[in-house]
Design a protein around this motif. Structure first.
Motif, PDB file in Angstrom:
ATOM      1  N   ALA A  31       0.932  -1.259   0.104  1.00  0.00           N
ATOM      2  CA  ALA A  31       0.128   0.130  -0.071  1.00  0.00           C
ATOM      3  C   ALA A  31       0.959   1.206   0.057  1.00  0.00           C
ATOM      4  CB  ALA A  31      -1.122   0.110   1.096  1.00  0.00           C
ATOM      5  N   LYS A  32       2.162   1.127   0.561  1.00  0.00           N
ATOM      6  CA  LYS A  32       2.991   2.445   0.690  1.00  0.00           C
ATOM      7  C   LYS A  32       3.271   2.958  -0.666  1.00  0.00           C
ATOM      8  CE  LYS A  32       7.417   3.410   2.831  1.00  0.00           C
ATOM      9  NZ  LYS A  32       8.306   3.147   3.602  1.00  0.00           N
ATOM     10  N   TYR A  33       3.381   2.047  -1.853  1.00  0.00           N
ATOM     11  CA  TYR A  33       3.827   2.143  -3.122  1.00  0.00           C
ATOM     12  C   TYR A  33       2.543   2.068  -4.086  1.00  0.00           C
ATOM     13  CZ  TYR A  33       8.143   1.840  -0.892  1.00  0.00           C
ATOM     14  OH  TYR A  33       9.655   1.956  -0.158  1.00  0.00           O
ATOM     15  N   ASN A  34       1.416   2.073  -3.719  1.00  0.00           N
ATOM     16  CA  ASN A  34       0.232   1.938  -4.432  1.00  0.00           C
ATOM     17  C   ASN A  34       0.313   0.906  -5.193  1.00  0.00           C
ATOM     18  OD1 ASN A  34      -2.485   2.741  -5.436  1.00  0.00           O
ATOM     19  ND2 ASN A  34      -1.508   3.987  -7.009  1.00  0.00           N
ATOM     20  N   VAL A  35       0.851  -0.332  -4.777  1.00  0.00           N
ATOM     21  CA  VAL A  35       1.095  -1.778  -5.580  1.00  0.00           C
ATOM     22  C   VAL A  35       0.237  -2.784  -4.879  1.00  0.00           C
ATOM     23  CG1 VAL A  35       2.785  -3.515  -5.973  1.00  0.00           C
ATOM     24  CG2 VAL A  35       3.423  -1.110  -6.028  1.00  0.00           C
ATOM     25  N   LYS A  36       0.035  -3.454  -5.808  1.00  0.00           N
ATOM     26  CA  LYS A  36      -1.000  -4.887  -5.577  1.00  0.00           C
ATOM     27  C   LYS A  36      -0.259  -6.055  -5.974  1.00  0.00           C
ATOM     28  CE  LYS A  36      -5.656  -3.013  -5.154  1.00  0.00           C
ATOM     29  NZ  LYS A  36      -6.699  -2.922  -5.587  1.00  0.00           N
ATOM     30  N   TYR A  37       0.376  -6.921  -5.079  1.00  0.00           N
ATOM     31  CA  TYR A  37       0.945  -8.252  -5.480  1.00  0.00           C
ATOM     32  C   TYR A  37      -0.077  -8.969  -5.493  1.00  0.00           C
ATOM     33  CZ  TYR A  37       5.586  -7.048  -5.625  1.00  0.00           C
ATOM     34  OH  TYR A  37       7.065  -6.746  -6.166  1.00  0.00           O
ATOM     35  N   LEU A  38      -0.627  -9.478  -6.926  1.00  0.00           N
ATOM     36  CA  LEU A  38      -2.063 -10.254  -6.928  1.00  0.00           C
ATOM     37  C   LEU A  38      -1.628 -11.848  -6.667  1.00  0.00           C
ATOM     38  CD1 LEU A  38      -2.755  -8.338 -10.275  1.00  0.00           C
ATOM     39  CD2 LEU A  38      -3.789  -7.979  -7.902  1.00  0.00           C
ATOM     40  N   ARG A  39      -0.654 -12.530  -7.320  1.00  0.00           N
ATOM     41  CA  ARG A  39      -0.695 -13.838  -6.986  1.00  0.00           C
ATOM     42  C   ARG A  39       0.996 -14.227  -7.123  1.00  0.00           C
ATOM     43  NH1 ARG A  39      -5.280 -17.408  -9.134  1.00  0.00           N
ATOM     44  NH2 ARG A  39      -3.600 -18.902  -8.901  1.00  0.00           N
ATOM     45  N   TYR A  40       1.204 -15.587  -6.830  1.00  0.00           N
ATOM     46  CA  TYR A  40       2.532 -15.877  -7.068  1.00  0.00           C
ATOM     47  C   TYR A  40       2.475 -17.444  -7.627  1.00  0.00           C
ATOM     48  CZ  TYR A  40       2.476 -17.932  -2.350  1.00  0.00           C
ATOM     49  OH  TYR A  40       2.224 -18.441  -1.321  1.00  0.00           O
ATOM     50  N   TRP A  41       3.636 -17.768  -8.192  1.00  0.00           N
ATOM     51  CA  TRP A  41       3.710 -19.286  -8.665  1.00  0.00           C
ATOM     52  C   TRP A  41       5.284 -19.607  -8.149  1.00  0.00           C
ATOM     53  CZ3 TRP A  41       1.413 -15.478 -11.210  1.00  0.00           C
ATOM     54  CH2 TRP A  41      -0.016 -15.785 -11.466  1.00  0.00           C
ATOM     55  N   PHE A  42       5.396 -20.702  -7.896  1.00  0.00           N
ATOM     56  CA  PHE A  42       6.843 -21.093  -7.430  1.00  0.00           C
ATOM     57  C   PHE A  42       7.138 -22.720  -7.829  1.00  0.00           C
ATOM     58  CE2 PHE A  42       4.557 -22.274  -3.715  1.00  0.00           C
ATOM     59  CZ  PHE A  42       5.270 -23.315  -3.337  1.00  0.00           C
ATOM     60  N   ASP A  43       8.658 -22.994  -7.964  1.00  0.00           N
ATOM     61  CA  ASP A  43       9.049 -24.182  -8.451  1.00  0.00           C
ATOM     62  C   ASP A  43      10.091 -24.308  -7.358  1.00  0.00           C
ATOM     63  OD1 ASP A  43      10.515 -26.334  -9.210  1.00  0.00           O
ATOM     64  OD2 ASP A  43      10.597 -25.914 -11.306  1.00  0.00           O
ATOM     65  N   GLU A  44       9.966 -25.296  -6.176  1.00  0.00           N
ATOM     66  CA  GLU A  44      10.621 -25.261  -5.198  1.00  0.00           C
ATOM     67  C   GLU A  44      11.934 -25.827  -5.543  1.00  0.00           C
ATOM     68  OE1 GLU A  44       9.869 -26.530  -0.573  1.00  0.00           O
ATOM     69  OE2 GLU A  44       8.579 -27.508  -2.106  1.00  0.00           O
ATOM     70  N   ARG A  45      12.154 -27.164  -6.460  1.00  0.00           N
ATOM     71  CA  ARG A  45      13.047 -27.647  -6.782  1.00  0.00           C
ATOM     72  C   ARG A  45      14.229 -26.839  -7.515  1.00  0.00           C
ATOM     73  NH1 ARG A  45      12.174 -31.616 -10.578  1.00  0.00           N
ATOM     74  NH2 ARG A  45      10.050 -30.673 -10.894  1.00  0.00           N
ATOM     75  N   ALA A  46      13.582 -25.874  -8.203  1.00  0.00           N
ATOM     76  CA  ALA A  46      14.441 -25.099  -9.063  1.00  0.00           C
ATOM     77  C   ALA A  46      14.607 -23.711  -8.678  1.00  0.00           C
ATOM     78  CB  ALA A  46      13.868 -24.816 -10.486  1.00  0.00           C
ATOM     79  N   GLY A  47      14.058 -23.386  -7.521  1.00  0.00           N
ATOM     80  CA  GLY A  47      14.111 -22.240  -6.537  1.00  0.00           C
ATOM     81  C   GLY A  47      13.702 -20.978  -7.367  1.00  0.00           C
TER      82      GLY A  47
END
Length: 83
Positions: A31-47
């Protein structure tokens, strides 16, 4: 606002819990930067982690990561949402 996708190519020791905590830190800071992080995805093995961000600028999106946890992405691209 523009949409951005960031890519973290290799985070050493990445775990699902660590990604969730980093994402929560983003949510707590965004909110401090007027930004919205909507979603994330990850691959644990590859980092690898991918974040979808609604932000007024690339600089604002980067500032959230930098302040929230210091894990700045290796790449950040602007995109337009398709149907």
């Amino acid at each position: 606002m523009p949409l951005f996708m960031d890519v973290h190519d290799h985070i050493e020791g990445l775990t699902a819990d660590a990604v969730a905590k980093a994402h929560q830190a983003d949510l707590d800071t965004q909110a401090k930067y007027n930004v919205k992080y909507l979603r994330y995805w990850f691959d644990e093995r590859a980092g690898k982690v991918f974040c979808l961000i609604d932000a007024p600028s690339k600089e604002a999106a980067v500032a959230v990561h930098r302040e929230a946890h210091g894990l700045v992405a290796d790449r950040l691209v602007e995109g337009i949402e398709g149907a």
